[in-house]
Design a protein around this motif. Structure first.
Motif, PDB file in Angstrom:
ATOM      1  N   LEU A  38     -14.632  20.569 -12.595  1.00 11.69           N
ATOM      2  CA  LEU A  38     -15.664  21.267 -13.406  1.00 11.69           C
ATOM      3  C   LEU A  38     -16.083  21.755 -12.842  1.00 11.69           C
ATOM      4  O   LEU A  38     -16.646  23.303 -13.116  1.00 11.69           O
ATOM      5  CB  LEU A  38     -16.752  20.015 -13.588  1.00 11.69           C
ATOM      6  CG  LEU A  38     -17.214  20.362 -14.916  1.00 11.69           C
ATOM      7  CD1 LEU A  38     -17.039  20.100 -15.905  1.00 11.69           C
ATOM      8  CD2 LEU A  38     -18.443  18.754 -14.384  1.00 11.69           C
ATOM      9  N   HIS A  39     -15.949  22.730 -11.800  1.00  9.88           N
ATOM     10  CA  HIS A  39     -17.338  23.237 -10.722  1.00  9.88           C
ATOM     11  C   HIS A  39     -16.451  24.932 -10.835  1.00  9.88           C
ATOM     12  O   HIS A  39     -17.588  25.713 -10.711  1.00  9.88           O
ATOM     13  CB  HIS A  39     -17.154  23.080  -9.322  1.00  9.88           C
ATOM     14  CG  HIS A  39     -17.247  24.238  -8.001  1.00  9.88           C
ATOM     15  ND1 HIS A  39     -18.539  24.747  -7.820  1.00  9.88           N
ATOM     16  CD2 HIS A  39     -16.290  24.760  -7.259  1.00  9.88           C
ATOM     17  CE1 HIS A  39     -18.761  25.668  -7.271  1.00  9.88           C
ATOM     18  NE2 HIS A  39     -16.925  25.941  -6.851  1.00  9.88           N
ATOM     19  N   ASN A  40     -15.095  24.705 -10.783  1.00  9.53           N
ATOM     20  CA  ASN A  40     -14.339  26.094 -11.152  1.00  9.53           C
ATOM     21  C   ASN A  40     -14.957  26.474 -12.564  1.00  9.53           C
ATOM     22  O   ASN A  40     -14.681  27.756 -12.812  1.00  9.53           O
ATOM     23  CB  ASN A  40     -12.913  25.963 -11.623  1.00  9.53           C
ATOM     24  CG  ASN A  40     -12.278  25.136  -9.305  1.00  9.53           C
ATOM     25  OD1 ASN A  40     -13.288  25.490  -8.727  1.00  9.53           O
ATOM     26  ND2 ASN A  40     -11.090  24.742 -10.060  1.00  9.53           N
ATOM     27  N   VAL A  41     -14.958  26.456 -13.689  1.00  7.18           N
ATOM     28  CA  VAL A  41     -15.337  26.667 -14.352  1.00  7.18           C
ATOM     29  C   VAL A  41     -16.376  28.169 -15.018  1.00  7.18           C
ATOM     30  O   VAL A  41     -16.887  28.461 -14.566  1.00  7.18           O
ATOM     31  CB  VAL A  41     -15.915  25.345 -15.783  1.00  7.18           C
ATOM     32  CG1 VAL A  41     -16.457  26.641 -16.770  1.00  7.18           C
ATOM     33  CG2 VAL A  41     -14.236  24.789 -16.278  1.00  7.18           C
ATOM     34  N   PRO A  42     -17.626  27.160 -14.113  1.00  9.52           N
ATOM     35  CA  PRO A  42     -18.895  28.692 -13.401  1.00  9.52           C
ATOM     36  C   PRO A  42     -17.806  29.878 -13.492  1.00  9.52           C
ATOM     37  O   PRO A  42     -18.934  30.640 -13.050  1.00  9.52           O
ATOM     38  CB  PRO A  42     -19.473  27.541 -13.337  1.00  9.52           C
ATOM     39  CG  PRO A  42     -19.343  26.410 -12.704  1.00  9.52           C
ATOM     40  CD  PRO A  42     -18.228  25.888 -13.973  1.00  9.52           C
ATOM     41  N   GLU A  43     -17.053  29.242 -12.155  1.00  5.54           N
ATOM     42  CA  GLU A  43     -16.523  29.841 -10.750  1.00  5.54           C
ATOM     43  C   GLU A  43     -15.690  31.154 -11.675  1.00  5.54           C
ATOM     44  O   GLU A  43     -15.702  32.531 -11.405  1.00  5.54           O
ATOM     45  CB  GLU A  43     -15.893  29.414  -9.999  1.00  5.54           C
ATOM     46  CG  GLU A  43     -16.835  28.597  -8.866  1.00  5.54           C
ATOM     47  CD  GLU A  43     -15.199  27.930  -8.213  1.00  5.54           C
ATOM     48  OE1 GLU A  43     -14.479  28.495  -7.377  1.00  5.54           O
ATOM     49  OE2 GLU A  43     -15.607  27.774  -6.464  1.00  5.54           O
ATOM     50  N   ALA A  44     -15.208  30.496 -12.410  1.00 10.17           N
ATOM     51  CA  ALA A  44     -14.344  31.550 -13.158  1.00 10.17           C
ATOM     52  C   ALA A  44     -15.715  32.815 -14.329  1.00 10.17           C
ATOM     53  O   ALA A  44     -15.534  33.805 -14.253  1.00 10.17           O
ATOM     54  CB  ALA A  44     -13.675  31.233 -13.607  1.00 10.17           C
TER      55      ALA A  44
END
Length: 145
Positions: A38-44
């Motif tokens: 889930l955290h990777n979505v805002p990172e991308a």
């Protein structure tokens, strides 16, 4: 851009180690994996917000977003397999992961966001996203309890 991509890639290395260790040493390995996914979505999204205005195409931006997260699966498996051998440095790995995530967030992402948005909007979005991630983590943890 180079510094941000390097930091995000190193950051993904530490996340991969965290995933591997969590699956081997805790009953919450799935929660850690789900939270990081889930955290990777805002990172991308953050990477895209930096690269697209600088003239990168959507295709190259997508590839850079994928590249920045590649160390996760590449280091999760060896971390899982070798966790017993390196158990004495697990606290150091956890601290490294926390430091890498904090550094990227404070010194790269917030700085880049403030170049295009007012400080109020940047901090408002930061606080809202922090609360949402906390709520998501509680919901995921209760689902696996």
């Amino acid at each position: 851009v180079v510094v941000m991509m390097a930091a995000m890639t190193v950051h993904a290395f530490s996340e991969g180690v965290g995933i591997g260790v969590a699956h081997r040493t805790q009953s919450l390995g799935s929660v850690v994996s789900a939270a990081l996914a889930l955290h990777n979505v805002p990172e991308a999204f953050a990477i895209a917000l930096v690269l697209i205005p600088k003239g990168f195409s959507r295709t190259s931006t997508t590839l850079w977003c994928i590249f920045a997260s590649l160390p996760q699966p590449l280091f999760a498996v060896p971390a899982y397999l070798l966790v017993d051998l390196f158990q004495f440095i697990t606290p150091i790995g956890c601290a490294f992961a926390a430091g890498a995530m904090t550094h990227v967030s404070i010194f790269e992402l917030l700085h880049e966001a403030k170049e295009s948005l007012s400080a109020f909007k940047v901090y408002l979005v930061t606080v809202v996203s922090f609360v949402l991630m906390g709520a998501a983590q509680v919901m995921i943890k209760s689902a696996f309890a």
